[in-house]
Write a protein that holds these residues in place. Structure first.
Motif, mmCIF file in Angstrom:
data_model
loop_
_atom_site.group_PDB
_atom_site.id
_atom_site.type_symbol
_atom_site.label_atom_id
_atom_site.label_comp_id
_atom_site.label_asym_id
_atom_site.label_seq_id
_atom_site.Cartn_x
_atom_site.Cartn_y
_atom_site.Cartn_z
ATOM 1 N N UNK A 249 28.133 42.796 52.567
ATOM 2 C CA UNK A 249 27.300 43.784 51.863
ATOM 3 C C UNK A 249 27.926 44.243 50.564
ATOM 4 N N UNK A 250 27.071 44.482 49.599
ATOM 5 C CA UNK A 250 27.499 44.987 48.292
ATOM 6 C C UNK A 250 27.735 46.490 48.414
ATOM 7 N N UNK A 251 28.966 46.981 48.231
ATOM 8 C CA UNK A 251 29.228 48.412 48.399
ATOM 9 C C UNK A 251 28.594 49.285 47.323
ATOM 10 N N UNK B 285 36.589 42.439 46.091
ATOM 11 C CA UNK B 285 35.477 41.704 46.713
ATOM 12 C C UNK B 285 35.829 40.220 46.778
ATOM 13 N N UNK B 286 35.566 39.613 47.925
ATOM 14 C CA UNK B 286 35.872 38.201 48.116
ATOM 15 C C UNK B 286 34.635 37.331 48.187
ATOM 16 N N UNK C 134 29.319 39.092 59.917
ATOM 17 C CA UNK C 134 30.187 40.180 60.358
ATOM 18 C C UNK C 134 31.653 39.873 60.103
ATOM 19 N N UNK C 135 32.096 38.703 60.519
ATOM 20 C CA UNK C 135 33.524 38.382 60.415
ATOM 21 C C UNK C 135 34.002 38.368 58.960
ATOM 22 N N UNK C 136 33.204 37.799 58.082
ATOM 23 C CA UNK C 136 33.579 37.798 56.659
ATOM 24 C C UNK C 136 33.620 39.214 56.107
ATOM 25 N N UNK C 137 32.693 40.048 56.553
ATOM 26 C CA UNK C 137 32.682 41.448 56.116
ATOM 27 C C UNK C 137 33.931 42.170 56.592
ATOM 28 N N UNK C 138 34.328 41.936 57.836
ATOM 29 C CA UNK C 138 35.512 42.599 58.380
ATOM 30 C C UNK C 138 36.776 42.170 57.626
ATOM 31 N N UNK C 139 36.943 40.871 57.424
ATOM 32 C CA UNK C 139 38.149 40.384 56.755
ATOM 33 C C UNK C 139 38.184 40.870 55.312
ATOM 34 N N UNK C 140 37.040 40.867 54.629
ATOM 35 C CA UNK C 140 36.999 41.354 53.259
ATOM 36 C C UNK C 140 37.373 42.833 53.193
ATOM 37 N N UNK D 167 36.807 42.010 37.170
ATOM 38 C CA UNK D 167 35.865 41.276 37.990
ATOM 39 C C UNK D 167 36.270 41.424 39.449
ATOM 40 N N UNK D 168 35.280 41.337 40.326
ATOM 41 C CA UNK D 168 35.521 41.291 41.764
ATOM 42 C C UNK D 168 36.271 42.504 42.298
ATOM 43 N N UNK D 169 36.063 43.654 41.710
ATOM 44 C CA UNK D 169 36.683 44.870 42.212
ATOM 45 C C UNK D 169 35.698 46.016 42.171
ATOM 46 N N UNK D 170 35.743 46.896 43.176
ATOM 47 C CA UNK D 170 34.829 48.025 43.239
ATOM 48 C C UNK D 170 35.649 49.289 43.441
ATOM 49 N N UNK D 171 35.543 50.223 42.503
ATOM 50 C CA UNK D 171 36.245 51.485 42.632
ATOM 51 C C UNK D 171 35.429 52.423 43.506
#
Length: 881
Positions: free
Chosen positions: A324-326, A316-317, A388-394, A232-236
């Motif tokens: 954004x969903x990668x 993913x946090x 933006x900030x949440x995206x950068x930290x994630x 869960x919560x991981x994207x390869x």
């Protein structure tokens, strides 16, 4: 005031000349700077001005302009669509070009740019190559590059995926080059050749399907250890690029315009009658350099590690509404651009932080929420409007937590987050807080132990940069959990690291009262410091220790101290305590006394060790001259050192490192000692689990393994350098002989007898010795894990907890787990990290190591033994399931 003889005028004239020289730029330099700095205000408005500036520059220097484009594209990837637009404008013939009927400036620049791309490809500079392909892809949509040649370029990279024995790292990079180029150029390639587009996607999918087992071992969040492993919560990385590609292909790449900026589409159409497509020349991706014995060992070692690269999972946090969903085209484009910027600007974290916060201006309008209080005339884009900030930290934390290790040093990612907080504390601070809370919640959901270790380090470093201010009371209810629960383990680890970065009393005051209590087992009762057990006058060996201390303080010769210790042994043997282990007592007194005089600072420690190296070697050999080192004596040295610094575990690692550096103990000694004695160092008895491993012990073990591997690498480099020097000398001698005997028939020449090289002989012997040491350290580590986690047929008293396999049902019942179960879970995690982190070295000795550690399990149905072998086989690339 007089300066005499015109000194005043001369001095100021010289200063003026210096200022002129410093600020002067040639016209070519000014033009190159203007190209690189495109978009500092408004890129769209600057494009026509820059086009005119380039076209009117006389004389035309194509190489200078092309170099500026190469620098800009490979170091500012977020500007690539705008550089494609600029090249598109430069394809419009200038008046001079129309008069001479010559090629446009855009074509000339593109031809020269291709030469730079070919140089990147020849050097296998993958990032630069991939970014250049992105430019070609944009130019394909802009009708500058022909679709047929672009598709052929992408197919050249998918051909790498079919190479026999291709490494995952090479295939992954080639697949990304093809995939990202197709994402951008798809709107032009799909109508041109739908079959070709499908072939590119299928080639990437076929390779990705072969990496299933390796993905299993590097997932950041593990649910269970049985075959039914879920994530869960991981994207390869390759999974996300395939999801995005298939989404685009299913929509005939109509979503490309919603994912990638295309400023060139707003320009007037080119006159096809006067402009012809640029055909990209065909390329062949060079093979990996395989270093043979005798060539550059440094490159050989680097190539060996590169061959064993793993899939990249990004944690993913946040929900898709926040970041954004990668797995979507737009999300993948954002994350890739941010990761490229983070990688390129590693040399300047402050500039990187500034550019990251400015990223929305290079993305499509409405993709990110406007800054608080800032006016916005742009409507939020459907399905976007991210923070933006949440995206950068994630993104940064996802890169930090990649397993088995991140691409850059951990401290870079930590420092980058700090710089972001300094630039915009009101917006980045809350995003950091949310990230900490989210990662903390993952600790009980299966966050990998290596990821949890890095999380604790980042948390402590970040707190130290901002006054150690954290709302610890939020986590007070977790004190009711088992002592070895991952959340409580994290709290203890984070507090310990904070104390290292500050001091005990200050950190103690930041904690709420429930955490300050000794019963909470959160913070040590005493400040970190030495614990000289013989300092107590009631200790029966106090006087003996004082006599040794007096000799050391008086800087007595090592021989005199050794003689005194021998006398001390004799005295103790004839005393009423003769039934005790006299050798162990004297060894402990000597080691702790030496550490005591070196406890004031690092320099005191190093001086003490270096002055009394003969003493330490005598203790390590247990007085046996020429008989080699004694295993029990070396373990006793480590035990004495760990006991002395039990209240400061950081110093335990430092002392162990110095003992290995001066070859008092071997890395295998540290590994063996860690498995047997490590659990009880600096921890209350409640925390000590049977045959278990925690982060502190893993740090000791990792330090020992890195020491052994590093020594072998250095020895290989030395042998390679000597061999190269020997070959050069022989070649020079042969050349001189040929000059002197030019008239002599070649058949009459005699080969010179090889000359002995003592330095080479010594270096090879050292390499062989260090290689055996490396093998012993790896073997002892593997054997230690196997002994902890699986019971052999001859094990009469197996421990049911440390050897347990966490089944799916057991994982669902983890709320009822006690310390033994969590100890087992963590030990399994460190075994996984050992196998994946050191897989390049394990493969070298795979047959021997397997025979020593796993042969006794042949025919066994023990689930733990089966899981141990499965993890091992995946790590060394021999898993067939």
């Amino acid at each position: 005031m007089s300066y005499g003889r015109g000194g005043y005028r001369r001095r100021h004239r010289d200063d003026y000349d210096d200022r002129r020289r410093e600020s002067y730029e040639t016209p070519e330099q000014k033009l190159r700077t203007a190209i690189i700095k495109l978009g500092e205000v408004d890129a769209v408005e600057e494009l026509p001005r820059l086009q005119k500036q380039i076209q009117e520059h006389v004389p035309l220097n194509v190489a200078n302009i092309s170099e500026a484009f190469r620098i800009a594209v490979t170091e500012q990837p977020y500007k690539i669509p705008y550089y494609a637009a600029l090249i598109r404008l430069l394809h419009e013939p200038s008046e001079a070009a129309q008069d001479s009927h010559g090629p446009s400036i855009g074509r000339l620049v593109l031809e020269d740019f291709w030469k730079g791309f070919q140089a990147y490809l020849d050097k296998l500079a993958w990032r630069e190559t991939r970014l250049c392909i992105q430019l070609f892809a944009h130019l394909t949509v802009a009708h500058i590059v022909s679709p047929d040649s672009m598709l052929s370029l992408l197919q050249s990279f998918t051909a790498v995926l079919d190479e026999f024995g291709v490494s995952h790292g090479r295939a992954k990079r080639a697949a990304l080059c093809a995939a990202e180029g197709l994402m951008i150029s798809g709107p032009s390639l799909k109508p041109h050749s739908g079959t070709g587009v499908t072939d590119v996607i299928n080639a990437i999918q076929a390779f990705n399907d072969t990496a299933t087992t390796s993905k299993w071992l590097v997932r950041p969040m593990i649910r269970v250890y049985s075959e039914a492993v879920t994530i869960e919560n991981g994207d390869e990385l390759l999974d996300t690029v395939l999801y995005a590609l298939k989404t685009l292909n299913d929509s005939d790449f109509s979503q490309t315009t919603d994912s990638f900026p295309q400023p060139y589409t707003n320009l007037p159409e080119l006159d096809i009658s006067t402009i012809s497509h640029f055909d990209l020349p065909s390329v062949l991706v060079p093979p990996e350099v395989i270093e043979l014995e005798g060539l550059s060992t440094e490159t050989e070692e680097e190539a060996q590690v590169k061959k064993e690269e793993w899939p990249e999972y990004y944690l993913r946090l946040f929900d898709n509404e926040i970041s954004p969903d990668p797995n979507t085209p737009a999300g993948y484009a954002v994350r890739t651009a941010l990761l490229d910027t983070i990688a390129i600007f590693e040399v300047n974290r402050k500039e990187c932080a500034r550019l990251l916060l400015e990223y929305p201006k290079w993305n499509l309008p409405g993709a990110f929420k406007p800054k608080p209080g800032a006016p916005s005339d742009v409507e939020p884009a459907p399905g976007k409007d991210w923070q933006l900030e949440s995206t950068l930290i994630e993104t940064i934390l996802g890169a930090l937590l990649i397993l088995p290790e991140s691409s850059h040093k951990s401290i870079y990612y930590m420092s980058l987050i700090t710089e972001l907080c300094k630039l915009s504390p009101s917006t980045v601070g809350p995003a950091v807080g949310k990230s900490i809370r989210k990662l903390y919640s993952f600790l009980s959901e299966g966050l990998d132990v290596e990821g949890a270790r890095r999380f604790a380090e980042w948390f402590a470093v970040h707190m130290s940069n901002f006054g150690f201010q954290w709302v610890w009371k939020e986590w007070v209810p977790d004190l009711a959990l088992a002592v070895q629960h991952p959340r409580r383990t994290f709290i203890r680890r984070a507090v310990e690291l904070e104390i290292r970065l500050s001091y005990h009393d200050r950190i103690l005051k930041t904690l709420p009262e429930p955490m300050q209590s000794p019963d909470a087992l959160t913070i040590s009762e005493q400040a970190p410091g030495p614990d000289f057990e013989y300092d107590d006058p009631t200790n029966p060996h106090h006087d003996a220790a004082q006599s040794v201390l007096n000799l050391l303080r008086g800087r007595a010769k090592a021989e005199d101290v050794i003689s005194h210790l021998d006398t001390l042994k004799t005295t103790l043997e004839t005393s009423e305590e003769g039934h005790l282990n006299v050798d162990a007592i004297v060894r402990s007194i000597a080691v702790q006394s030496l550490l005591h005089i070196g406890s004031r600072s690092f320099s005191h420690l190093l001086n003490a060790i270096e002055r009394y190296l003969p003493l330490l070697r005598n203790i390590a050999s247990d007085g046996a001259t020429g008989a080699g080192l004694n295993l029990e004596a070396r373990a006793g040295i480590l035990t004495a050192a760990a006991s002395f610094w039990k209240n400061n575990r950081q110093m335990v690692g430092i002392v162990f490192d110095k003992l290995m550096q001066y070859q008092i103990v071997d890395p295998s000694d540290v590994v063996g000692w860690t498995f047997v004695n490590g659990s009880g160092i600096g921890q209350p008895r409640e925390l000590v689990g049977p045959l278990s491993l925690n982060a502190f012990e893993w740090d000791l073990m990792r330090g020992a393994l890195d020491k052994a591997n590093g020594r072998v690498m250095i020895a290989k480099r030395k042998v390679a350098a000597l061999r190269k020097e020997e070959d050069d000398t022989r070649a020079q001698a042969k050349a001189r002989a040929n000059e002197d005997t030019m008239e002599v028939d070649a058949d009459t020449k005699q080969e010179e007898a090889p000359v002995d090289n003592p330095a080479m002989t010594t270096a090879i012997k050292a390499l062989n010795s260090l290689t055996r040491e490396q093998k012993a350290a790896l073997s002892r580590t593997l054997e230690g894990f196997v002994s902890c986690l699986a019971a052999s047929a001859t094990d009469l008293n197996p421990n049911p907890h440390s050897r347990m396999v966490i089944t799916e049902q057991a994982w669902h019942d983890r709320a009822n787990w006690g310390n033994d179960e969590w100890n087992a879970w963590e030990t399994w995690g460190w075994y996984r990290q050992f196998c994946r982190a050191y897989s390049p070295y394990l493969r070298t000795y795979a047959t021997t190591l397997y025979t020593v550690s796993f042969a006794r399990f042949e025919g066994s149905t023990d689930p733990a033994a089966e899981l141990l072998k499965k993890i091992w086989n995946v790590a060394i690339g021999q898993d067939t399931s």
